[in-house]
Design an enzyme around this catalytic site. Structure first.
Site, short mmCIF file in Angstrom:
data_model
loop_
_atom_site.label_atom_id
_atom_site.label_comp_id
_atom_site.label_asym_id
_atom_site.label_seq_id
_atom_site.Cartn_x
_atom_site.Cartn_y
_atom_site.Cartn_z
N GLY A 116 -4.28 2.52 5.67
CA GLY A 116 -3.67 1.75 4.60
C GLY A 116 -3.82 0.26 4.88
O GLY A 116 -4.09 -0.15 6.00
N CYS A 117 -3.63 -0.55 3.84
CA CYS A 117 -3.83 -1.99 4.02
C CYS A 117 -2.80 -2.57 4.99
O CYS A 117 -3.17 -3.18 6.00
CB CYS A 117 -3.81 -2.71 2.67
N TYR A 118 -1.52 -2.40 4.70
CA TYR A 118 -0.50 -2.94 5.60
C TYR A 118 -0.60 -2.36 7.01
O TYR A 118 -0.52 -3.11 8.00
CB TYR A 118 0.90 -2.67 5.04
N THR A 120 -3.12 -1.43 8.64
CA THR A 120 -4.25 -2.01 9.37
C THR A 120 -3.80 -3.21 10.19
O THR A 120 -4.11 -3.33 11.38
CB THR A 120 -5.36 -2.41 8.39
N PHE A 287 -5.96 -10.80 6.34
CA PHE A 287 -7.14 -10.05 5.94
C PHE A 287 -7.07 -9.77 4.44
O PHE A 287 -6.05 -10.03 3.79
CB PHE A 287 -7.26 -8.74 6.72
#
Length: 310
Positions: A116-118, A120, A287
């Site tokens: 997932g984005c968070y 990462t 990011f």
């Protein structure tokens, strides 16, 4: 050798579109997409998945589970961009830089779950420090993150960019029930033994993330300071193509962080900011939520798989 056939299931969503754009013009693979009339046809989608070498699932969780369950061809390899399988022990977690050997595991896996984005950012910061014993596994971690509104998917993008005059709030905190679906993923893959407090939010910008983790030095092992934390991260990511740790002298000059600084890239920039007088440290990650936080990471994992097939 015939070029591998890659099927993107859900290529009209935010993540799928970005993956398609990143793969456009590549000559080392063939892309398979379904016509609009067949996109919601389970039989046609199952045929496409089973007829591909690698299928990338850009779907909500339940359709992703159904798509994965439809695989009967034992040679088909799956990259799932949803959160359906991120804590499933039968799937390899698709964060190549997470620990030694992870890229190799991804390269040869049949089933890869894209991070997932968070998570990462949170795992990139906490994982190496917990592994090294510099941050206790039971540390009462608090994770704050601000993402661009594209992190909310098409509905969120439409709220900001859709009808003329439509505009979402300048800033909004959500997940107030402290039950965000990314939290178990962070806990598991960062090596934590206590559930962290995770506070996500959206800003009025399309994409990009700033994620922060504050630490109290008094709760860390004796002798651990900002320099030790920085050096651990620097050593862990030495040589990594897509993860950089801000040098200490450069970090000392920073007055703020721009969540959009790495948009359009697959890079992840980590920082360590300390105040020895107050015994506090701030770990940071910047990011692109659609890059290293989603589509860029999926393409990175795809490239590892393709390299192993050659």
């Amino acid at each position: 050798m015939t070029q591998p056939l890659v099927f993107i299931d859900g290529d009209q969503g935010t993540t799928g579109l970005q993956i398609h754009e990143r793969l456009h013009g590549r000559t080392d693979l063939r892309l398979l997409t379904l016509p609009e009339t067949d996109r919601k046809n389970p039989q046609r989608r199952a045929e496409a998945i089973n007829g591909s070498d690698i299928a990338i699932l850009c779907l909500p969780d339940e359709p992703a589970r159904q798509a994965a369950a439809s695989v009967v061809n034992p040679k088909v390899r799956i990259i799932d961009a949803s959160s359906a399988h991120r804590t499933d022990t039968g799937w390899v977690y698709g964060f190549p830089e997470m620990r030694a050997g992870q890229a190799e595991r991804i390269a040869h896996a049949l089933r890869v779950s894209n991070p997932g984005c968070y998570p990462t950012g949170a795992i990139a910061l906490l994982g190496p420090l917990v592994q090294a014993g510099l941050v206790p596994a039971d540390y009462p971690a608090v994770i704050n993150a601000v993402s661009g509104y594209s992190g909310g998917g098409r509905a969120s993008v439409d709220a900001y960019e859709g009808a003329e005059g439509a505009r979402g709030p300048a800033f909004q905190v959500y997940g107030l029930g402290l039950a965000h679906k990314h939290t178990p993923e962070i806990e598991r893959h960062a090596g934590l033994t206590q559930r962290p407090v995770f506070v996500p939010s959206y800003g009025a910008f399309r994409q990009g993330i700033v994620l922060t983790v504050p630490l109290h030095l008094r709760l860390l092992p004796a002798g651990v300071d900002a320099a030790a934390l920085h050096d651990c991260l620097q050593q862990h990511y030495a040589g990594a193509a897509h993860v950089q740790v801000v040098p200490r002298d450069e970090a000392a000059t920073h007055a703020n962080l721009d969540p959009q600084a790495l948009n359009g890239t697959n890079d992840l920039r980590l920082g360590v900011y300390g105040n020895a007088q107050h015994g506090q440290v701030l770990l940071t990650a910047v990011f692109d939520n659609l890059g290293k936080g989603a589509s860029g990471a999926a393409v990175q994992n795809l490239d590892l798989m393709l390299a192993a097939m050659r």
